[in-house]
Design a protein around this motif. Structure first.
Motif, PDB file in Angstrom:
ATOM      1  N   UNK A  25     -90.162 148.619  41.513  1.00 42.68           N
ATOM      2  CA  UNK A  25     -90.029 148.815  42.962  1.00 42.68           C
ATOM      3  C   UNK A  25     -89.928 147.456  43.658  1.00 42.68           C
ATOM      4  N   UNK A  26     -89.179 147.393  44.774  1.00 47.87           N
ATOM      5  CA  UNK A  26     -89.085 146.119  45.496  1.00 47.87           C
ATOM      6  C   UNK A  26     -90.448 145.530  45.831  1.00 47.87           C
ATOM      7  N   UNK A  27     -91.424 146.375  46.165  1.00 49.32           N
ATOM      8  CA  UNK A  27     -92.760 145.860  46.524  1.00 49.32           C
ATOM      9  C   UNK A  27     -93.396 145.156  45.317  1.00 49.32           C
ATOM     10  N   UNK A  28     -93.155 145.684  44.113  1.00 47.99           N
ATOM     11  CA  UNK A  28     -93.714 145.081  42.899  1.00 47.99           C
ATOM     12  C   UNK A  28     -93.009 143.745  42.594  1.00 47.99           C
ATOM     13  N   UNK A  29     -91.695 143.743  42.779  1.00 48.66           N
ATOM     14  CA  UNK A  29     -90.946 142.497  42.558  1.00 48.66           C
ATOM     15  C   UNK A  29     -91.430 141.425  43.534  1.00 48.66           C
ATOM     16  N   UNK A  30     -91.690 141.846  44.764  1.00 49.05           N
ATOM     17  CA  UNK A  30     -92.205 140.903  45.772  1.00 49.05           C
ATOM     18  C   UNK A  30     -93.561 140.349  45.335  1.00 49.05           C
ATOM     19  N   UNK A  31     -94.403 141.261  44.815  1.00 54.15           N
ATOM     20  CA  UNK A  31     -95.747 140.840  44.403  1.00 54.15           C
ATOM     21  C   UNK A  31     -95.668 139.758  43.302  1.00 54.15           C
ATOM     22  N   UNK A  32     -94.647 139.910  42.423  1.00 49.67           N
ATOM     23  CA  UNK A  32     -94.521 138.967  41.303  1.00 49.67           C
ATOM     24  C   UNK A  32     -94.071 137.567  41.734  1.00 49.67           C
ATOM     25  N   UNK A  33     -93.496 137.477  42.942  1.00 55.74           N
ATOM     26  CA  UNK A  33     -93.116 136.149  43.456  1.00 55.74           C
ATOM     27  C   UNK A  33     -94.315 135.503  44.157  1.00 55.74           C
ATOM     28  N   UNK A  34     -95.261 136.356  44.558  1.00 52.39           N
ATOM     29  CA  UNK A  34     -96.291 135.913  45.503  1.00 52.39           C
ATOM     30  C   UNK A  34     -97.574 135.488  44.790  1.00 52.39           C
ATOM     31  N   UNK A  35     -97.708 134.208  44.549  1.00 54.35           N
ATOM     32  CA  UNK A  35     -98.940 133.688  43.925  1.00 54.35           C
ATOM     33  C   UNK A  35    -100.060 133.707  44.965  1.00 54.35           C
ATOM     34  N   UNK A  36    -101.304 134.069  44.511  1.00 55.71           N
ATOM     35  CA  UNK A  36    -102.416 134.101  45.459  1.00 55.71           C
ATOM     36  C   UNK A  36    -102.578 132.728  46.142  1.00 55.71           C
ATOM     37  N   UNK A  37    -102.636 132.800  47.439  1.00 56.62           N
ATOM     38  CA  UNK A  37    -102.806 131.596  48.264  1.00 56.62           C
ATOM     39  C   UNK A  37    -101.700 130.561  48.054  1.00 56.62           C
ATOM     40  N   UNK A  38    -100.541 131.033  47.627  1.00 57.10           N
ATOM     41  CA  UNK A  38     -99.423 130.111  47.388  1.00 57.10           C
ATOM     42  C   UNK A  38     -98.449 130.099  48.552  1.00 57.10           C
ATOM     43  N   UNK A  39     -97.254 129.570  48.286  1.00 52.19           N
ATOM     44  CA  UNK A  39     -96.247 129.367  49.342  1.00 52.19           C
ATOM     45  C   UNK A  39     -95.649 130.688  49.845  1.00 52.19           C
ATOM     46  N   UNK A  40     -95.381 131.614  48.890  1.00 46.65           N
ATOM     47  CA  UNK A  40     -94.762 132.881  49.283  1.00 46.65           C
ATOM     48  C   UNK A  40     -95.713 133.690  50.157  1.00 46.65           C
ATOM     49  N   UNK A  41     -96.984 133.662  49.770  1.00 45.62           N
ATOM     50  CA  UNK A  41     -97.980 134.392  50.576  1.00 45.62           C
ATOM     51  C   UNK A  41     -97.955 133.896  52.022  1.00 45.62           C
TER      52      UNK A  41
END
Ligand SMILES: NC(=O)C1=CN([C@@H]2O[C@H](COP(=O)(O)OP(=O)(O)OC[C@H]3O[C@@H](n4cnc5c(N)ncnc54)[C@H](OP(=O)(O)O)[C@@H]3O)[C@@H](O)[C@H]2O)C=CC1
Ligand SMILES: O=C(O)[C@@H]1CCC=N1
Length: 282
Positions: free
Chosen positions: A231-247
């Motif tokens: 799902x797009x939401x899961x793909x988004x989660x995989x880019x988003x490191x905790x407390x990182x740039x994507x977040x």
């Protein structure tokens, strides 16, 4: 493509959408000589003629060059003029319709209204394509009422599938939503890419470099969303490191109600499609 073999296809209106669909047909091996386009623009007709496509001047009055020729000789007629001029345009040839399948790509214009414009002619399928049809990456919603034969539905689906994905809707009103989700939607993505390029340039990148990186990222994200099975939401989660740039970026989008902004824009699109429908029914 076997349903289209040897069929004569006429486009009334040879603008952006017609040209996108014609590209798909040619790419799938439909012979240019089986395609006829009626358009008042000499430049458009010359460009099509150079691809060996037949052309007709809808303002013409000679035996071989008049608005009825394209309709009379066709098995399938694709109506690709602006909805607001459809009434006037089809009046020139409505009386020659007897067996042809009519496919209308006009936004908002209902089957009932179009049928009235065509003097009660019923053999109409509505399509809502989009311009990525130009590179066979189009997405088209289709609607046919119960009176359309399975053969004609298949013919319409095959024609539009030359340009990409096709998806039938059960209720005609759902085409308003298709317009919001895919018909108009390439423009939203282009706007996003434009905005990302501008921001990248402001952040110090060369314009060409920012454009190449943003466009490749849009392509990669869309292809992953289609092929990964996630799902797009899961793909988004995989880019988003905790407390990182994507977040940081996603939280900024959420604070500005990105989802709400998209929903509001799509509602504006839906409402305008409904309005066009009503305006043309009056
Ligand atoms: N563009 C898109 O992304 C999409 C468009 N559509 C629908 O496709 C339809 C066409 O849109 P689009 O291709 O963008 O518009 P364009 O303006 O690019 O094309 C319409 C063409 O029709 C021509 N035309 C005007 N009068 C006549 C006539 N009497 N006979 C034949 N041709 C005529 C116009 O000529 P002139 O300009 O000289 O008047 C123009 O070249 C619309 O109904 C739209 O709702 C649907 C989905 C997506
Ligand atoms: O903007 C429009 O009205 C047309 C219909 C969908 C895309 N372009």
């Amino acid at each position: 493509m076997s349903e289209l073999k040897g069929k004569k296809i006429s486009f009334i209106g040879g603008g952006n959408m017609a040209q996108a669909l014609i590209s798909g047909l040619l790419a799938r091996g439909i012979k240019p000589n089986d395609i006829t386009v009626a358009d008042p623009s000499q430049d458009i007709r010359d460009a099509l003629k150079s691809q060996k496509i037949n052309t007709v001047d809808p303002t013409g009055t000679t035996d071989t060059n008049n608005p009825q020729i394209a309709a009379k000789t066709a098995d399938v007629i694709v109506l690709a003029v602006k909805p607001q001029v459809m009434d006037k345009v089809v009046a020139d040839f409505a009386d020659v319709l007897d067996r042809q399948l009519v496919i209308s790509v006009a936004a908002g214009l209902s089957t009932d209204s179009l049928s009235k414009m065509l003097g009660g002619y019923q053999n109409i399928v509505r399509a809502m394509p989009n311009t990525p049809a130009m590179i066979q990456k189009g997405a088209t919603g289709l609607y046919a009422n119960d009176s359309i034969s399975e053969t004609d539905k298949q013919l319409a689906a095959t024609l539009m599938a030359a340009s990409g994905l096709v998806s039938w809707v059960e209720q005609e009103e759902q085409l308003h939503a298709v317009t919001a989700v895919s018909g108009s939607a390439p423009a939203y993505f282009f706007y996003m890419i434009e905005s990302m390029i501008e921001a990248g340039v402001e952040q110090g990148l060369d314009r060409k470099q920012a454009a190449a990186l943003a466009m490749q990222t849009a392509l990669g994200a869309a292809q992953m969303a289609i092929t990964s099975g996630e799902a797009p939401a899961e793909l988004r989660r995989k880019v988003t490191s905790p407390n990182g740039t994507t977040q940081a970026a996603i939280e900024s989008l959420q604070q500005d109600d990105f989802a709400g902004i998209i929903k509001k824009a799509m509602q504006a699109c839906y409402t305008r499609s409904e309005q066009i429908s009503q305006e043309l029914a009056d």
